[in-house]
Design a protein around this motif. Structure first.
Motif, PDB file in Angstrom:
ATOM      1  N   TYR A 153       0.834  -1.212   0.000  1.00  0.00           N
ATOM      2  CA  TYR A 153       0.000   0.000   0.000  1.00  0.00           C
ATOM      3  C   TYR A 153       0.865   1.258   0.000  1.00  0.00           C
ATOM      4  O   TYR A 153       0.541   2.249  -0.671  1.00  0.00           O
ATOM      5  N   ILE A 154       1.948   1.242   0.760  1.00  0.00           N
ATOM      6  CA  ILE A 154       2.856   2.393   0.780  1.00  0.00           C
ATOM      7  C   ILE A 154       3.410   2.652  -0.617  1.00  0.00           C
ATOM      8  O   ILE A 154       3.547   3.798  -1.056  1.00  0.00           O
ATOM      9  N   ALA A 155       3.744   1.575  -1.345  1.00  0.00           N
ATOM     10  CA  ALA A 155       4.274   1.743  -2.703  1.00  0.00           C
ATOM     11  C   ALA A 155       3.220   2.305  -3.651  1.00  0.00           C
ATOM     12  O   ALA A 155       3.550   3.037  -4.590  1.00  0.00           O
ATOM     13  N   ASP A 156       1.945   2.001  -3.422  1.00  0.00           N
ATOM     14  CA  ASP A 156       0.878   2.489  -4.300  1.00  0.00           C
ATOM     15  C   ASP A 156       0.436   3.910  -3.957  1.00  0.00           C
ATOM     16  O   ASP A 156      -0.137   4.593  -4.810  1.00  0.00           O
ATOM     17  N   SER A 157       0.678   4.343  -2.713  1.00  0.00           N
ATOM     18  CA  SER A 157       0.218   5.661  -2.277  1.00  0.00           C
ATOM     19  C   SER A 157       1.246   6.733  -2.639  1.00  0.00           C
ATOM     20  O   SER A 157       2.423   6.618  -2.302  1.00  0.00           O
ATOM     21  N   LYS A 158       0.800   7.771  -3.315  1.00  0.00           N
ATOM     22  CA  LYS A 158       1.695   8.857  -3.683  1.00  0.00           C
ATOM     23  C   LYS A 158       2.179   9.630  -2.454  1.00  0.00           C
ATOM     24  O   LYS A 158       3.292  10.153  -2.453  1.00  0.00           O
ATOM     25  N   GLU A 159       1.322   9.705  -1.403  1.00  0.00           N
ATOM     26  CA  GLU A 159       1.703  10.437  -0.207  1.00  0.00           C
ATOM     27  C   GLU A 159       2.708   9.674   0.639  1.00  0.00           C
ATOM     28  O   GLU A 159       3.543  10.286   1.321  1.00  0.00           O
ATOM     29  N   LEU A 160       2.656   8.338   0.631  1.00  0.00           N
ATOM     30  CA  LEU A 160       3.519   7.532   1.493  1.00  0.00           C
ATOM     31  C   LEU A 160       4.682   6.879   0.746  1.00  0.00           C
ATOM     32  O   LEU A 160       5.539   6.262   1.381  1.00  0.00           O
ATOM     33  N   ARG A 161       4.721   7.031  -0.570  1.00  0.00           N
ATOM     34  CA  ARG A 161       5.682   6.277  -1.368  1.00  0.00           C
ATOM     35  C   ARG A 161       7.126   6.569  -0.984  1.00  0.00           C
ATOM     36  O   ARG A 161       7.988   5.692  -1.065  1.00  0.00           O
ATOM     37  N   TYR A 162       7.401   7.776  -0.547  1.00  0.00           N
ATOM     38  CA  TYR A 162       8.784   8.121  -0.217  1.00  0.00           C
ATOM     39  C   TYR A 162       9.311   7.319   0.974  1.00  0.00           C
ATOM     40  O   TYR A 162      10.519   7.203   1.180  1.00  0.00           O
ATOM     41  N   LEU A 163       8.395   6.741   1.772  1.00  0.00           N
ATOM     42  CA  LEU A 163       8.819   5.956   2.935  1.00  0.00           C
ATOM     43  C   LEU A 163       9.457   4.628   2.536  1.00  0.00           C
ATOM     44  O   LEU A 163      10.058   3.958   3.389  1.00  0.00           O
ATOM     45  N   LEU A 164       9.350   4.232   1.266  1.00  0.00           N
ATOM     46  CA  LEU A 164      10.018   3.004   0.825  1.00  0.00           C
ATOM     47  C   LEU A 164      11.528   3.109   0.965  1.00  0.00           C
ATOM     48  O   LEU A 164      12.217   2.094   1.070  1.00  0.00           O
ATOM     49  N   GLN A 165      12.067   4.325   0.950  1.00  0.00           N
ATOM     50  CA  GLN A 165      13.507   4.519   1.098  1.00  0.00           C
ATOM     51  C   GLN A 165      13.934   4.621   2.554  1.00  0.00           C
ATOM     52  O   GLN A 165      15.124   4.769   2.834  1.00  0.00           O
ATOM     53  N   HIS A 166      12.966   4.563   3.471  1.00  0.00           N
ATOM     54  CA  HIS A 166      13.310   4.584   4.893  1.00  0.00           C
ATOM     55  C   HIS A 166      14.061   3.304   5.246  1.00  0.00           C
ATOM     56  O   HIS A 166      13.750   2.220   4.738  1.00  0.00           O
ATOM     57  N   PRO A 167      15.084   3.381   6.104  1.00  0.00           N
ATOM     58  CA  PRO A 167      15.862   2.167   6.450  1.00  0.00           C
ATOM     59  C   PRO A 167      14.996   1.027   6.972  1.00  0.00           C
ATOM     60  O   PRO A 167      15.315  -0.136   6.735  1.00  0.00           O
ATOM     61  N   LEU A 168      13.906   1.349   7.672  1.00  0.00           N
ATOM     62  CA  LEU A 168      13.042   0.292   8.187  1.00  0.00           C
ATOM     63  C   LEU A 168      12.420  -0.507   7.045  1.00  0.00           C
ATOM     64  O   LEU A 168      12.419  -1.749   7.071  1.00  0.00           O
ATOM     65  N   ILE A 169      11.901   0.188   6.024  1.00  0.00           N
ATOM     66  CA  ILE A 169      11.239  -0.487   4.907  1.00  0.00           C
ATOM     67  C   ILE A 169      12.265  -1.139   3.990  1.00  0.00           C
ATOM     68  O   ILE A 169      12.077  -2.289   3.547  1.00  0.00           O
ATOM     69  N   SER A 170      13.339  -0.429   3.666  1.00  0.00           N
ATOM     70  CA  SER A 170      14.335  -0.988   2.738  1.00  0.00           C
ATOM     71  C   SER A 170      14.998  -2.228   3.320  1.00  0.00           C
ATOM     72  O   SER A 170      15.274  -3.185   2.594  1.00  0.00           O
ATOM     73  N   SER A 171      15.249  -2.238   4.636  1.00  0.00           N
ATOM     74  CA  SER A 171      15.840  -3.439   5.250  1.00  0.00           C
ATOM     75  C   SER A 171      14.843  -4.588   5.274  1.00  0.00           C
ATOM     76  O   SER A 171      15.222  -5.762   5.112  1.00  0.00           O
ATOM     77  N   PHE A 172      13.551  -4.281   5.467  1.00  0.00           N
ATOM     78  CA  PHE A 172      12.545  -5.340   5.434  1.00  0.00           C
ATOM     79  C   PHE A 172      12.425  -5.930   4.033  1.00  0.00           C
ATOM     80  O   PHE A 172      12.270  -7.150   3.879  1.00  0.00           O
ATOM     81  N   THR A 231      21.281   1.600   2.764  1.00  0.00           N
ATOM     82  CA  THR A 231      20.391   1.477   3.913  1.00  0.00           C
ATOM     83  C   THR A 231      21.120   1.746   5.211  1.00  0.00           C
ATOM     84  O   THR A 231      20.603   2.425   6.111  1.00  0.00           O
ATOM     85  N   VAL A 232      22.355   1.254   5.314  1.00  0.00           N
ATOM     86  CA  VAL A 232      23.143   1.471   6.525  1.00  0.00           C
ATOM     87  C   VAL A 232      23.474   2.953   6.693  1.00  0.00           C
ATOM     88  O   VAL A 232      23.392   3.502   7.800  1.00  0.00           O
ATOM     89  N   LYS A 233      23.830   3.617   5.600  1.00  0.00           N
ATOM     90  CA  LYS A 233      24.140   5.049   5.685  1.00  0.00           C
ATOM     91  C   LYS A 233      22.924   5.859   6.124  1.00  0.00           C
ATOM     92  O   LYS A 233      23.027   6.767   6.950  1.00  0.00           O
ATOM     93  N   LEU A 234      21.754   5.530   5.565  1.00  0.00           N
ATOM     94  CA  LEU A 234      20.538   6.233   5.964  1.00  0.00           C
ATOM     95  C   LEU A 234      20.204   5.985   7.436  1.00  0.00           C
ATOM     96  O   LEU A 234      19.775   6.894   8.152  1.00  0.00           O
ATOM     97  N   ALA A 235      20.429   4.751   7.895  1.00  0.00           N
ATOM     98  CA  ALA A 235      20.156   4.432   9.296  1.00  0.00           C
ATOM     99  C   ALA A 235      21.111   5.186  10.214  1.00  0.00           C
ATOM    100  O   ALA A 235      20.700   5.727  11.260  1.00  0.00           O
TER     101      ALA A 235
END
Length: 927
Positions: free
Chosen positions: A470-489, A871-875
């Protein structure tokens, strides 16, 4: 009329003036303009309170209630309810207007007086008529005549003592009280009321004498509870319980029902001592029927936090799937407390702290507590639920997720809080970044059952990609895919499912090479018959693999299978491949056409598969191809109207037959003969060919020399086509394509995460069997799918990982205090078993998804257990940011404390200075 300096009318001032002038029309106008009758002024009073306490304001009270004022409104500073304000007015019309709306707590006390006590105590000769009518109204609406004030005087006792009113009025009020069936004239002040009635009005019939030893029943106990006398209730209940215990064998069920009604009443009234006394009898606190409301639910509804705390610790408490406690309390957090014991916020905290309450409980509509918090716009509650590990991917019955209406900043801040460290120095070798996935994985209990007990198929595997998809489909939340929590998952999920992808990619690549080579050798009639037969065999092996793959997908998810265009294309590919490889009896031309479409489908499928590779450059180019194709098709679908229009114009203007009757047949010019030989494509003489020719001309291929311009109109139409279609439209489509590609390149990393999310979601949909087919819930398919798909609980027992940034970005899986999904003796089904306490290794290195085979990526670069550096650098950047913020907050606190100390010292200096000045004045006066 009140207005500000600019001439605009102030609705709140207009409302106050209308009430002062008794202008009901202006009062309604001000309310409709946005004025609020329950807004407090500087003296903590409201216009609603003034209307209630002012005689003759029944219409104003009705207007306030119709515009959102509460009949049980309470002034929080004075702890005074609306019914008490209405009683102060001594106006029956005011009181009647409030009581008419229903649900009024008529026995709400203010300064130890109920409204009935207050009216009876303040009865005078001047207000006797109005007060008598008010007393009659309260009694009609259920006010208790037995509640006492701080001196243990009942309302009837006050009337009997009153010597200011006329005898006739007094007698009418006494008869009004004596008509009440629940009137008690014996329990208070040693029966003085009965004695006074006998002395003053011996002719009046009195209620039966309630002796101390009289039988006590449930109705009497309920009346005592409603009267609020807990001391008397405890005495009566002890006697009642002793009497009931002797008949427990015959009336067990009846006694339980009576005790439960008493328990419910004590919860509603907030009588804690009575509640505990009833609870100590061993009463069953669980409802006997599903339709009954349990005491714990009643405590949540009424906000009785003391009773709720006691019930949650009760050993016999059983919470069923129908007990939606968190949902009930969240929906009431914004309401004003109806009494002193009401505290829904405290109830919410108690439910969160209790291990018996499911934080992901869902109601009949599938809404979880997090959905309720978002629905009621309660950000603090949503943040607290997220901190407690609420799952953000719980779908409702309508397919909605809790995060759909959530503020992206709130979700991002919580994701930031999920990135922590082990407390070591950043430069140490043992420094770890701890990433917690508590909100991305549905929490399971030790029994292995999901928190969502009432929703879903019992054999259905839990999906873990729903919130990220859903985050990937939402234009408002899509940027959170680059968050270390999501990218590591996503890294972990890809680590589990990559073996399926790479195996499929390898086998399909061999099939693609085999069938294309076999087709070329077959149709060019090569002399290498053995080689042709060998590639034909490989092609048939590939076709069998495709059939097995599609059958498994169909068996696992039959409904979802036919919704995918890719699956339908693969079915067509299998059919065409079989027709191409088999020895057919139909003609060569048909075989060639089938071979052409086979190669096209094979190539398209291979291109899609290559585009799914987790390589940023490849996925970016594939996204650009899809975006440009989609944009062109959408745009051209609209502009095709003009293409069709111009093709019809060309067909009419240039497609007329070339007839010259004056010339002999054999004198036909050479160009005309050439045109006949080349067909009608360049002459627009056939409608379909005219349309195709127009589309070709759109790209700039005009062949204007073959077009016969015989009038000025033909030139005009052709120039219009060149200008509008070739120059304007074609460049517009090119511009759209360039814009799409630039946008995709600008967010290449985000697009790569979107591609990986879509791929993992598609794989998980197949493996979970969304439509609940039996094959997914049966062994060994369930164990295989769970091993390849689920990260939690059989892989991550604590729903978190540790990353070593100073040791090659290695990923460690914590294993302490957890339960690992293990088979019992290798025979029974898998279940949760505690890890051996003697094990010294608390964390293990990230291992391959299939232990029999090495990890696919480790074959190439040996980095199976290492997460990507970005991901490590962002974290690390996020941790530094939080550390700096915390340091600034601490510095601000220190500065505030220092400022307070300085201000305190200045105040002391000023005080000393004042004392010195005073002392100096005294000395001067004496001298």
């Amino acid at each position: 009329m009140s207005s500000n300096n600019c001439g605009f009318i102030d609705p709140q001032g207009q409302l106050s003036a209308a009430l002062a002038n008794r202008d009901i029309r202006e009062f309604h106008t001000a309310l409709d303009s946005g004025a609020q009758a329950n807004r407090q002024d500087d003296r903590h009073t409201t216009l609603y309170e003034k209307a209630l306490s002012t005689p003759g304001c029944a219409q104003f009270i009705e207007a306030c209630l119709s515009h959102g004022c509460n009949v049980n409104y309470i002034n929080q500073k004075l702890n005074k309810a609306a019914i008490s304000y209405a009683a102060d007015s001594r106006d029956p019309s005011n009181l009647a207007e409030l009581l008419r709306h229903g649900g009024v707590q008529v026995d709400r006390k203010y300064s130890q007086l109920t409204p009935l006590n207050s009216l009876a105590k303040n009865l005078t000769a001047e207000n006797a008529s109005q007060v008598g009518s008010c007393i009659q109204l309260l009694l009609e609406y259920g006010a208790s005549p037995n509640l006492v004030d701080q001196g243990e005087f009942t309302p009837l006792h006050h009337v009997l003592k009153n010597r200011k009113i006329e005898a006739g009025t007094k007698l009418e009020l006494i008869r009004l009280f004596l008509k009440q069936p629940q009137l008690d004239i014996d329990s208070y002040r040693n029966g003085q009321v009965r004695q006074m009635l006998r002395d003053q009005y011996p002719e009046l019939p009195l209620p039966e004498l309630r002796e101390a030893g009289a039988e006590i029943d449930c109705e009497r106990l309920l009346r005592t509870l409603r009267d609020g006398d807990e001391n008397q209730f405890e005495q009566q209940f002890v006697e009642y319980h002793q009497n009931v215990s002797g008949n427990a064998d015959n009336q067990c069920n009846a006694n339980q029902e009576e005790y439960q009604s008493l328990l419910a009443e004590s919860i509603k009234r907030g009588k804690q001592r009575a509640f505990e006394a009833i609870l100590e009898t061993g009463i069953n606190i669980n409802p006997s029927k599903l339709s009954d409301i349990s005491p714990v639910e009643l405590a949540v509804i009424w906000g009785n936090h003391r009773a709720l705390e006691k019930l949650l610790k009760h050993p016999q408490l059983r919470l069923t799937s129908h007990s939606k406690l968190l949902n009930a309390v969240i929906s009431r957090l914004g309401e004003q407390p109806l009494d002193d014991f009401c505290d829904h916020q405290r109830c919410f905290q108690l439910l969160l702290e209790s291990d018996r309450v499911d934080i992901n409980e869902a109601d009949k509509a599938g809404l979880v507590p997090l959905s309720y918090a978002v629905k009621y716009r309660n950000t603090k509650v949503a943040q607290e639920l997220l901190r407690q590990g609420a799952y953000i991917g719980a779908r409702s019955a309508f397919g909605d997720l809790p995060i759909q209406e959530m503020d992206p900043k709130v979700l991002e801040e919580h994701f930031d809080s999920c990135i922590t460290t082990n407390g070591e120095k950043p430069g140490d070798q043992s420094f770890e970044i701890i990433i917690n996935y508590k909100n991305l994985m549905r929490r399971q209990r030790e029994s292995g059952q999901s928190d969502r007990r009432s929703i879903g198929h019992p054999h259905q595997l839990e999906d873990e990609m729903t919130p990220i998809a859903y985050i990937a489909d939402s234009k408002e939340l899509r940027y959170l895919l680059q968050h270390p929590l999501i990218s590591s998952f996503l890294f972990l999920k890809w680590h589990r499912l990559s073996v399926i992808f790479y195996l499929n990619f390898l086998l399909y690549s061999l099939f693609t090479a085999s069938i294309i080579t076999h087709t070329l050798l077959k149709f060019h009639e090569s002399d290498h018959t053995a080689l042709t037969a060998l590639f034909g065999l490989f092609s048939w092996i590939g076709i069998v693999y495709l059939i097995i793959r599609e059958v498994i997908q169909l068996a696992m998810s039959p409904l979802l299978y036919f919704r995918s265009i890719t699956n339908l294309m693969e079915v067509a590919l299998i059919v065409l491949s079989i027709l191409t490889c088999m020895e057919a009896s139909y003609d060569k031309e048909t075989q060639r056409i089938l071979a052409v479409f086979t190669i096209l489908l094979v190539s398209v499928e291979f291109c899609l598969l290559v585009g799914s590779l987790p390589v940023l450059s490849i996925s970016t180019h594939m996204l650009m191809l899809r975006a440009v194709s989609s944009s062109f098709i959408k745009s051209f679908a609209l502009y095709s109207i003009f293409v069709l229009t111009f093709s019809l114009c060309f067909y009419i203007l240039f497609g007329k037959p070339q007839v010259d009757s004056s010339s002999p047949k054999d004198s036909t010019p050479e160009p005309a003969k050439k045109g006949e030989d080349d067909g009608h494509f360049n002459t627009f003489s056939v409608p379909i060919e005219a349309l195709i020719k127009t589309i070709v001309m759109l790209t700039g291929e005009f062949d204007a020399g073959d077009i016969k311009f015989d009038s000025v109109y033909t030139y005009l139409i052709f120039l219009l086509f060149v200008f509008f279609m070739t120059i304007v439209l074609f460049n517009l489509l090119n511009g759209l394509a360039v814009s799409d590609t630039q946008a995709i390149k600008a967010q290449a990393e985000l697009n790569g995460a979107i591609v990986r999310t879509n791929l993992l979601t598609r794989y998980e949909q197949v493996l979970t069997g969304r439509d609940g087919h039996a094959i997914v819930g049966s062994e060994p398919f369930r164990s295989i799918c769970q091993r390849l798909m689920n990260v939690y609980p059989n892989y991550l027992t604590l729903r978190q990982i540790s990353v070593l940034p100073n040791d090659g970005n290695k990923v460690l899986i914590p294993m302490s205090d957890g339960f690992e999904l293990q088979p019992l003796n290798g025979k029974s089904p898998a279940s949760f078993q505690p890890l051996p306490t003697s094990a010294t290794q608390k964390k293990k290195l990230l291992d391959p998804p299939v232990k029999l085979l090495p990890c696919c990526c480790s074959v190439m670069n040996g980095k199976c257990a290492q997460i990507d550096g970005r991901t490590v650098k962002l974290a690390l950047a996020l941790i530094d940011q939080k550390s700096n913020t915390e340091q600034r907050r601490q510095r601000d606190q220190i500065s505030d404390r220092r400022l307070q100390i300085i201000e305190h010292k200045l105040e002391n200096l000023q005080f000393i200075e004042q004392k010195l000045d005073h002392l100096l004045q005294v000395l001067q006066e004496r001298t």
